[in-house]
Structures are given as structure tokens and as C-alpha cells.
Design an enzyme around this catalytic site. Structure first.
Site, PDB file in Angstrom:
ATOM      1  N   SER A  13     -11.406  -1.486  -0.371  1.00  0.00           N
ATOM      2  CA  SER A  13     -10.542  -1.278  -0.085  1.00  0.00           C
ATOM      3  C   SER A  13     -10.336  -1.930   1.278  1.00  0.00           C
ATOM      4  O   SER A  13      -8.944  -2.755   2.056  1.00  0.00           O
ATOM      5  CB  SER A  13      -9.802  -0.369  -0.085  1.00  0.00           C
ATOM      6  OG  SER A  13      -8.929   0.181  -0.579  1.00  0.00           O
ATOM      7  N   HIS A  69      -3.482   5.294   3.294  1.00  0.00           N
ATOM      8  CA  HIS A  69      -4.893   4.187   3.187  1.00  0.00           C
ATOM      9  C   HIS A  69      -3.765   2.600   3.542  1.00  0.00           C
ATOM     10  O   HIS A  69      -4.496   1.972   4.594  1.00  0.00           O
ATOM     11  CB  HIS A  69      -4.670   4.080   1.214  1.00  0.00           C
ATOM     12  CG  HIS A  69      -5.760   2.702   1.043  1.00  0.00           C
ATOM     13  ND1 HIS A  69      -5.666   1.730   0.725  1.00  0.00           N
ATOM     14  CD2 HIS A  69      -6.688   3.396   0.810  1.00  0.00           C
ATOM     15  CE1 HIS A  69      -6.507   1.558   0.034  1.00  0.00           C
ATOM     16  NE2 HIS A  69      -7.472   2.134  -0.027  1.00  0.00           N
ATOM     17  N   ASP A 100       0.783  -1.271   0.042  1.00  0.00           N
ATOM     18  CA  ASP A 100       0.109   0.562   0.078  1.00  0.00           C
ATOM     19  C   ASP A 100       1.484   1.279  -0.128  1.00  0.00           C
ATOM     20  O   ASP A 100       2.013   1.370  -0.590  1.00  0.00           O
ATOM     21  CB  ASP A 100      -1.068  -0.052   0.969  1.00  0.00           C
ATOM     22  CG  ASP A 100      -2.442   0.690   1.124  1.00  0.00           C
ATOM     23  OD1 ASP A 100      -2.297   1.535   0.347  1.00  0.00           O
ATOM     24  OD2 ASP A 100      -3.528  -0.947   0.689  1.00  0.00           O
TER      25      ASP A 100
END
Length: 545
Positions: free
Chosen positions: A425, A249, A183
Site C-alpha cells: 500500500s 489509510h 482510499d
């Protein structure tokens, strides 16, 4: 929250899909090509060959490039046995495809694909309402971890929840079931203290890296924001990127899978004792296929040129980036290679209410679609026959999303905090966390057994009594899932953990890692276990800062 209007949910989605369409219309530049010659030796094997034999394989590629007048391309290893061609500049989508077509026509070339920049599979845009991202005294806490079907506070029944709390009665998780988070990197958070293993930064392009250097051993997330000044000041690099604040994220993903649990602080993660391996593959504007696949191989403990061996190989690789192209040779060969060493790849389906993205679409990947609290497909979630299983990702039209870790910075890292998120996600690390519980129960499970277990124990998809249509190309938004659109069913954490403890052998009786048919006695035992666990008392959500 009360009863939600299905018509209202569908109306909201039409606007979101329109926005996604308009942004996606601009093609991002391509960072060279990835080419695989027929019968090419693995890079590790080639390094052990004598100079003469190494030269022979190098000359094969050089002859191809010379014939096609591509001698300006710089070559470096990609994946197990492919090569990355860097032309010293970024290629347009059309130019990259034209060059690739020329190479594909060569008899000694097995496959070619552009090294495209995969986009962050982020959820719907975040509104700027003051309390949207922050926890209020009246929010529902981590309903997505509590038993499925809960209606606390008069909410819609949480039929989409995997029932992780029930699974904790069997297994709370072990630190050995490491989840690699490919990520944006990781930020410091009190609820991840002691849970983060030494990772690596595989972002290779300085313009997008945002940390002043290329690949290095520091997986810290410096932020992936793109400002209007970036876009107008350097349109060649950032012109196709959406303006956005930093997403943090990777920290969010890590928190869902393995936030510190039972520590009288913050939130819980799926694995109480989990470990996160941060592998930074994305900076501004997403991640390239080459950086992602190199990160996948390193996370699994495989050799990657220029990087040290990973001393803490992961059993699970979580990927929440993807692109709309077909799986491709580099992704598929990397997934196959990881499976050969027992590493499960779990990937997000994407958030465009359309076809599933890659690498979730690759064979042997656990592709994850997102559900709303009520078990219907989340309005934004992609879907299709390649989905393995579905679980909660939240839907702002039906619930308050998944409460987990966040960072408050808009560009550089700010204070750690907690907030609610939506998207495939974030459904993906729910599945990765459950897989880590499965491997905590039985570390000898093969990739095939893990996938078979997720499929065999999934609960049937919710069937709507309110006239909501089935998911299809004409009904891609809020819709009723089937096994052909959202995978085998709704993720069932307790069923998956029970399966892991004693996986049935495949048809024929051998235990070679296949999923096999389930015997009647095993199914009866599973049903009794689930019934018993559903009677367990529920725990209250923890208090949040």
C-alpha cells in the site's frame, strides 16, 4: 539495527502468512452483479439519444433479466457502458457466481462479474509495542527518500530505496501533477495543509459508509474501524470483516506522495509541491469494485452519473485496494478509458506473499511490489509477472518502515502525528510520487511513455550473496527478485525523471507514446547523470514531533 538474520526474517513470515490464510478463507457477501451487453452504447451517448432509442437499449437488458427470472434486480449505470444489478440483498459468493453464469450464457451479454468487496491492502498487523508506531529520537527518519545504498548508523544498505533525493536535483515537483488517492478518505494534517483538492465520497452502501450517508462531496475519513460489537451485533454485514482500529489509510498515502516539503515542519513527500485529490471509495470492510471504478473515472475528469464533474482531474490514480479475482471487464475497461485521457493507474500488488491482486494485475496498470531496505522482496509482498516495478514498502524484519503522516485516533479521527508504516500500500504512492515528478518535467508524457520510462530506467534487482532463494511459489516470503517476479527492476527516481525530460521515440522513429529502445548516447547520458548525482551531499532527516 546491525546485520539481520535471513533465517529469522523467513521464520517471522511463516506465521504472518498463516494468519492471512485463515482470515481469507471466509468469503464476503457480494453486492450484486455488473453486466455489459454486447454493443452497448456509452452512458453519455445513450443520454443524448432519443427516448425511443434509449428505450430500445433498456428493453434489451430487461428481456435478458426477464428470461433469466431476475426481474427483481434494480439497474443503474456502471463504468462507461455497463450496468449494476442490485438484487435488494447481498448475495453469497456461490449464488452470485451461479447468477453470473446464467447471464454469461446469453448471446447478447458480453461479460458479467460480481460486485465484490475489495479488501484494504494493508501491511502486516501492527504490534502493540508502545513505541512501534511513534517516532523516537533514535529512529532513522525518511531513509527511503535519501540516496539509495545509504548505510548511515550501521544499517543494511538501502539498495531498495528509489533515490528520490537525487531526483530532486532535477525536479522537486509541480502542483499540476495531481495524484488522486482512491482510499478511505482524508483527515486534517498540518503537513497536508493547502495540498488537498476538493474530492468526493463514492462509498454507496450506508452500512459500510460509517458517515451516515451515501455518496456526497465530502471525502473526509470518519474511520474504518470494525469492532467486535459490529461483528457480533450485525454478522450479516460485518461477519466476514476482521476486527481492527481505523487505518487512516488515505492520509498515509497522501503524505507519502505529497506531504509539504521544505517547510521546516514534519516530514517530506516525494513531490515537494504536490496536490492530493482525495476520492473516498472505502469504508468499513473495504470497497466495492463499482465504487472503486466510479471513483477512478471521476478522478480522471470523466462523467459519473449522480456526481458533478471533477474540476481538478488527476494525472495519476493511486489504488491500494484489491481482490484475488482476475482483472475483470469493469476494471480493464476503466483502466483503458483512463489511459485514453492520459491518466496513469498505479496499484499495489498486495500483501499475502502470493499472486498479485487486481487491479494491479490489469493490463496497462503500474503494478507495484514492495521491497525491504536491502532490496530483497519484502516478506509479505505479492509478486508475479504482472508487476511493473518494485520499490521500498518496508519490512519489520529488516528496517523501521516508511516514516510519514498518521492519525492517532483508534475509531474517530484523533490528533495528527507521524509514524512508520509497512506494506505494498505504501510502496505504491512512492511510485505515484515519482510519476508526478516525471509529469512535472514533461506533462505531455503518455501513459505508455510513463510505463516505458519506469521499466527502462529501473535498476537491476539485488542479488543476494547470503543464500537467500529466488522468489517462487515454494519461496514466497523473503526472497531474491527477478524480472519475472518483481517487475523490470528497482524503481530509480532520477532515471525516471531524466527519461521524462527526453523520452526516446519508439522503434521506427515516431513519437506516438511508445517506450521504444534506448539509444547508446541516451544511455551514456543517463549513466553520467546518475554518477554525478550520487556524489551530491546528503541532507539530514527533519525533526519529528
Amino acid at each position: 539495527m546491525g546485520v539481520w538474520s535471513r533465517i529469522g526474517r523467513q521464520f517471522g513470515v511463516v506465521v504472518a502468512v498463516g494468519l492471512t490464510c485463515c482470515v481469507a478463507a471466509r468469503a464476503a457477501p457480494v453486492d450484486g452483479l455488473i453486466v455489459k451487453l454486447r454493443d452497448a452504447p456509452a452512458h453519455e451517448r445513450a443520454a443524448r439519444l432519443g427516448a425511443a432509442e434509449q428505450s430500445q437499449h433498456t428493453e434489451r437488458l430487461q428481456r435478458v433479466l426477464q428470461t433469466e427470472r431476475m426481474t427483481e434486480a434494480r439497474v443503474r449505470p456502471a463504468g462507461r457502458d455497463a450496468q449494476h444489478l442490485n438484487f435488494g440483498r447481498r448475495l453469497s459468493e456461490g449464488e452470485a457466481e451461479a447468477l453470473a453464469a446464467r447471464l454469461r450464457a446469453r448471446p447478447d451479454v458480453e461479460w458479467v462479474e460480481p460486485n465484490t468487496r475489495e479488501r484494504l491492502l494493508q501491511a502486516l498487523p501492527t504490534p502493540n509495542d508502545p513505541y512501534f508506531r511513534y517516532v523516537s529520537p533514535t529512529d532513522l527518519g525518511q531513509w527511503w527518500l535519501r540516496p539509495d545504498g545509504e548505510t548511515t548508523g550501521g544499517q543494511l544498505p538501502s539498495y531498495g530505496a528509489p533515490g528520490v533525493q537525487n531526483a530532486w536535483a532535477w525536479q522537486t515537483g509541480r502542483p499540476s501533477a495531481v495524484v488522486a488517492v482512491l482510499d478511505t478518505g482524508i483527515t486534517a494534517h498540518a503537513d497536508l495543509a493547502g495540498r488537498v483538492l476538493p474530492g468526493y465520497d463514492f462509498v454507496s452502501e450506508l452500512e459500510y459508509a460509517n458517515d451516515g450517508n451515501g455518496r456526497d462531496p465530502d471525502p473526509s475519513d470518519p474511520g474504518d474501524w470494525v469492532s467486535q460489537a459490529d461483528i457480533t451485533g450485525n454478522p450479516a454485514v460485518f461477519g466476514t470483516c476482521p476486527e481492527q482500529p481505523s487505518s487512516w489509510h488515505g492520509t498515509i498515502i497522501g503524505g507519502i506522495a505529497a506531504a509539504a516539503t521544505n517547510n521546516s515542519q514534519g516530514v517530506a513527500g516525494v513531490n515537494w509541491n504536490g496536490r492530493v485529490l482525495p476520492v473516498r471509495v472505502a469504508g468499513k470492510c473495504g470497497a466495492t469494485v463499482l465504487d472503486i471504478t466510479d471513483g477512478m473515472r471521476w478522478a480522471a475528469g470523466l462523467a459519473v452519473p449522480g456526481a458533478p464533474l471533477n474540476p481538478n482531474p488527476a494525472r495519476i490514480v493511486n489504488i491500494s485496494f484489491g481482490g484475488s479475482a482476475a482483472c475483470g471487464g469493469l476494471y480493464q475497461s476503466t483502466v483503458n478509458e483512463l489511459a485514453s485521457v492520459g491518466v496513469v493507474v498505479v496499484a499495489a500488488a498486495g500483501n499475502e506473499a502470493a499472486a498479485i491482486t487486481r487491479p494491479a494485475s490489469c493490463s496497462g496498470v503500474v503494478g507495484v511490489a514492495a521491497l525491504a531496505r536491502d532490496g530483497l522482496k519484502a516478506s509479505y509482498s505479492n509478486f508475479g509477472p504482472q508487476v511493473t516495478v518494485a520499490t521500498v514498502g518496508g519490512d519489520p524484519d529488516a528496517d523501521d518502515g516508511l516514516l510519514t503522516l498518521i492519525n492517532t485516533g483508534t475509531q474517530a479521527p484523533g490528533a495528527d502525528s507521524y509514524g512508520n508504516v509497512f506494506g505494498t500500500s505504501f510502496a505504491t504512492p512512492v511510485v505515484s510520487g515519482v510519476v508526478s515528478l516525471m509529469l512535472s518535467v514533461n506533462e505531455r508524457l503518455t501513459v505508455a511513455q510513463v510505463i516505458a520510462g519506469l521499466r527502462a530506467t529501473a535498476r537491476p534487482h539485488v542479488q543476494s550473496a547470503g543464500g537467500v532463494p529466488a522468489c517462487s511459489s515454494s519461496n514466497p516470503n523473503t526472497c531474491v527478485c527477478t524480472t519475472s517476479t518483481c517487475g523490470a527492476g528497482v524503481l530509480d527516481a532520477v532515471g525516471a525523471v531524466r527519461y521524462a525530460a527526453s523520452p526516446p521515440p519508439p522503434a521506427g522513429g515516431s513519437d506516438d507514446g511508445g517506450g521504444g529502445a534506448l539509444g547508446a548516447l541516451w544511455l551514456l547520458g543517463l549513466a553520467l547523470a546518475v554518477a554525478a548525482l550520487q556524489s551530491l551531499p546528503q541532507v539530514r532527516g527533519g525533526r519529528r514531533a
